[in-house]
Every structure is written in structure tokens, then in C-alpha cells.
Design a protein around this motif. Structure first.
Motif, PDB file in Angstrom:
ATOM      1  N   UNK A  31     -40.318  31.582   2.408  1.00 26.66           N
ATOM      2  CA  UNK A  31     -39.167  32.832   2.481  1.00 26.66           C
ATOM      3  C   UNK A  31     -38.543  33.031   0.757  1.00 26.66           C
ATOM      4  N   UNK A  32     -39.490  32.096  -0.239  1.00 24.56           N
ATOM      5  CA  UNK A  32     -39.301  32.396  -1.387  1.00 24.56           C
ATOM      6  C   UNK A  32     -40.962  32.332  -1.937  1.00 24.56           C
ATOM      7  N   UNK A  33     -41.321  33.323  -2.417  1.00 23.87           N
ATOM      8  CA  UNK A  33     -42.675  33.356  -2.856  1.00 23.87           C
ATOM      9  C   UNK A  33     -42.755  33.867  -4.216  1.00 23.87           C
ATOM     10  N   UNK A  34     -43.339  33.357  -5.268  1.00 26.05           N
ATOM     11  CA  UNK A  34     -43.392  33.506  -6.590  1.00 26.05           C
ATOM     12  C   UNK A  34     -44.787  33.666  -6.851  1.00 26.05           C
ATOM     13  N   UNK A  35     -45.360  34.874  -7.516  1.00 26.13           N
ATOM     14  CA  UNK A  35     -46.664  35.131  -7.821  1.00 26.13           C
ATOM     15  C   UNK A  35     -46.929  35.275  -9.269  1.00 26.13           C
ATOM     16  N   UNK A  56     -34.125  29.240  -1.283  1.00 30.79           N
ATOM     17  CA  UNK A  56     -34.460  28.959   0.286  1.00 30.79           C
ATOM     18  C   UNK A  56     -35.357  27.693   0.323  1.00 30.79           C
ATOM     19  N   UNK A  57     -35.450  26.996   1.394  1.00 32.97           N
ATOM     20  CA  UNK A  57     -36.370  25.785   1.818  1.00 32.97           C
ATOM     21  C   UNK A  57     -37.717  26.540   1.856  1.00 32.97           C
ATOM     22  N   UNK A  58     -38.770  25.830   1.521  1.00 34.31           N
ATOM     23  CA  UNK A  58     -40.168  26.057   1.709  1.00 34.31           C
ATOM     24  C   UNK A  58     -40.638  27.384   0.645  1.00 34.31           C
ATOM     25  N   UNK A  59     -40.170  27.330  -0.564  1.00 36.23           N
ATOM     26  CA  UNK A  59     -40.379  28.099  -1.648  1.00 36.23           C
ATOM     27  C   UNK A  59     -42.100  27.770  -1.715  1.00 36.23           C
ATOM     28  N   UNK A  60     -42.828  28.888  -2.200  1.00 31.08           N
ATOM     29  CA  UNK A  60     -44.154  28.756  -2.656  1.00 31.08           C
ATOM     30  C   UNK A  60     -44.488  29.334  -4.022  1.00 31.08           C
ATOM     31  N   UNK A  61     -45.137  28.780  -4.788  1.00 32.24           N
ATOM     32  CA  UNK A  61     -45.603  29.546  -5.920  1.00 32.24           C
ATOM     33  C   UNK A  61     -47.066  29.516  -5.903  1.00 32.24           C
ATOM     34  N   UNK A  62     -47.635  30.535  -6.376  1.00 31.40           N
ATOM     35  CA  UNK A  62     -49.098  30.939  -6.423  1.00 31.40           C
ATOM     36  C   UNK A  62     -49.523  31.411  -7.795  1.00 31.40           C
ATOM     37  N   UNK A  63     -50.489  31.247  -8.110  1.00 29.02           N
ATOM     38  CA  UNK A  63     -51.151  31.774  -9.359  1.00 29.02           C
ATOM     39  C   UNK A  63     -52.572  32.429  -9.185  1.00 29.02           C
ATOM     40  N   UNK A  64     -53.124  33.085  -9.670  1.00 32.17           N
ATOM     41  CA  UNK A  64     -54.528  33.496  -9.899  1.00 32.17           C
ATOM     42  C   UNK A  64     -55.048  32.455 -10.792  1.00 32.17           C
ATOM     43  N   UNK A  65     -54.600  31.986 -11.881  1.00 33.90           N
ATOM     44  CA  UNK A  65     -55.299  31.219 -12.798  1.00 33.90           C
ATOM     45  C   UNK A  65     -54.004  29.921 -13.476  1.00 33.90           C
ATOM     46  N   UNK A  66     -54.525  28.860 -13.320  1.00 32.40           N
ATOM     47  CA  UNK A  66     -53.814  27.516 -13.881  1.00 32.40           C
ATOM     48  C   UNK A  66     -54.592  27.235 -15.173  1.00 32.40           C
ATOM     49  N   UNK A  67     -54.002  27.464 -16.430  1.00 37.16           N
ATOM     50  CA  UNK A  67     -54.580  26.958 -17.572  1.00 37.16           C
ATOM     51  C   UNK A  67     -54.572  25.414 -17.775  1.00 37.16           C
ATOM     52  N   UNK A  68     -53.541  24.846 -17.491  1.00 38.83           N
ATOM     53  CA  UNK A  68     -53.397  23.424 -17.528  1.00 38.83           C
ATOM     54  C   UNK A  68     -53.216  22.404 -16.262  1.00 38.83           C
ATOM     55  N   UNK A  69     -53.368  23.213 -15.309  1.00 38.92           N
ATOM     56  CA  UNK A  69     -53.095  22.483 -14.153  1.00 38.92           C
ATOM     57  C   UNK A  69     -54.071  21.378 -13.705  1.00 38.92           C
ATOM     58  N   UNK A  70     -53.393  20.507 -12.903  1.00 43.14           N
ATOM     59  CA  UNK A  70     -54.126  19.256 -12.480  1.00 43.14           C
ATOM     60  C   UNK A  70     -54.126  19.078 -10.891  1.00 43.14           C
ATOM     61  N   UNK A  71     -55.202  18.531 -10.394  1.00 42.62           N
ATOM     62  CA  UNK A  71     -55.031  18.385  -9.019  1.00 42.62           C
ATOM     63  C   UNK A  71     -54.211  17.037  -8.355  1.00 42.62           C
ATOM     64  N   UNK A  72     -54.454  16.824  -7.243  1.00 37.26           N
ATOM     65  CA  UNK A  72     -53.668  15.510  -6.821  1.00 37.26           C
ATOM     66  C   UNK A  72     -53.988  14.402  -7.468  1.00 37.26           C
ATOM     67  N   UNK A  73     -53.112  13.636  -7.656  1.00 37.26           N
ATOM     68  CA  UNK A  73     -53.392  12.163  -8.530  1.00 37.26           C
ATOM     69  C   UNK A  73     -54.010  12.388  -9.793  1.00 37.26           C
ATOM     70  N   UNK A  74     -53.466  13.713 -10.467  1.00 37.11           N
ATOM     71  CA  UNK A  74     -53.692  13.893 -11.797  1.00 37.11           C
ATOM     72  C   UNK A  74     -55.418  14.021 -11.741  1.00 37.11           C
ATOM     73  N   UNK A  75     -56.073  14.448 -10.871  1.00 40.44           N
ATOM     74  CA  UNK A  75     -57.486  14.831 -11.280  1.00 40.44           C
ATOM     75  C   UNK A  75     -57.760  16.099 -11.551  1.00 40.44           C
ATOM     76  N   UNK A  76     -58.719  16.304 -12.185  1.00 36.60           N
ATOM     77  CA  UNK A  76     -58.784  17.917 -12.923  1.00 36.60           C
ATOM     78  C   UNK A  76     -59.394  18.834 -11.665  1.00 36.60           C
ATOM     79  N   UNK A  77     -58.911  19.903 -11.702  1.00 32.54           N
ATOM     80  CA  UNK A  77     -59.125  21.067 -10.896  1.00 32.54           C
ATOM     81  C   UNK A  77     -60.709  21.604 -11.530  1.00 32.54           C
ATOM     82  N   UNK A  78     -61.432  21.934 -10.689  1.00 31.81           N
ATOM     83  CA  UNK A  78     -62.790  22.635 -10.802  1.00 31.81           C
ATOM     84  C   UNK A  78     -62.662  23.993 -10.422  1.00 31.81           C
TER      85      UNK A  78
END
Length: 80
Positions: A31-35, A56-78
Motif C-alpha cells: 500500500x506504500x511503494x517507493x521506487x 501503512x503496513x506492508x510498505x515496499x521499497x524497490x530499486x533498479x540498482x543498489x550500490x552498497x546493498x548487502x544480502x541476507x546475513x550481510x552476504x554480498x549481492x551478485x
């Protein structure tokens, strides 16, 4: 409505907030989407939405690119 699978399996081939919002209209999330086209990481943005009482509950944040993002458990994103 339960949402599962990837965006591609939902008929979405690229990140488009308007299409995503339309697909999630009957769901408890989205119900809240940030692109964003590019962000360092989506987590700080999601965290700021989560602590905002007006979000509102259930917000979603999406990005075409993450420049410093990490995966779960701080693993690198490929990026493929």
C-alpha cells in the motif's frame, strides 16, 4: 490474496511501481511503494518508512540498482 514467486512470475519484467501497486491492490502489502532508480541500500529507506507512524503496513521499497546493498546475513549481492 497471497503473493509468491518473482516479479517475472507475476508478469512484471522490470521494476515499475505503478504496475506493482496494481498487482498488489488486494494484498496486505504494497500500500506504500517507493521506487528508486539507484540507492546505496534499500534497508535504510525501508527502516525510515517502518518507524514513520503515517506509513501503512506492508510498505515496499524497490530499486533498479543498489550500490552498497548487502544480502541476507550481510552476504554480498551478485549482479548478473
Amino acid at each position: 490474496m497471497q503473493v509468491s514467486g518473482t516479479l517475472v512470475s507475476m508478469g512484471i519484467d522490470r521494476l515499475n511501481a505503478e504496475i506493482l501497486e496494481a498487482k498488489l491492490i488486494a494484498c496486505s502489502v504494497g500500500h506504500t511503494v517507493e521506487h528508486h532508480s539507484s540507492v546505496a541500500s534499500t534497508m535504510p529507506l525501508a527502516r525510515s518508512l517502518a518507524i514513520n507512524p503515517e506509513t501503512k503496513s506492508g510498505a515496499i521499497v524497490i530499486a533498479e540498482e543498489q550500490t552498497a546493498g548487502r544480502g541476507r546475513l550481510s552476504l554480498s549481492l551478485i549482479h548478473i
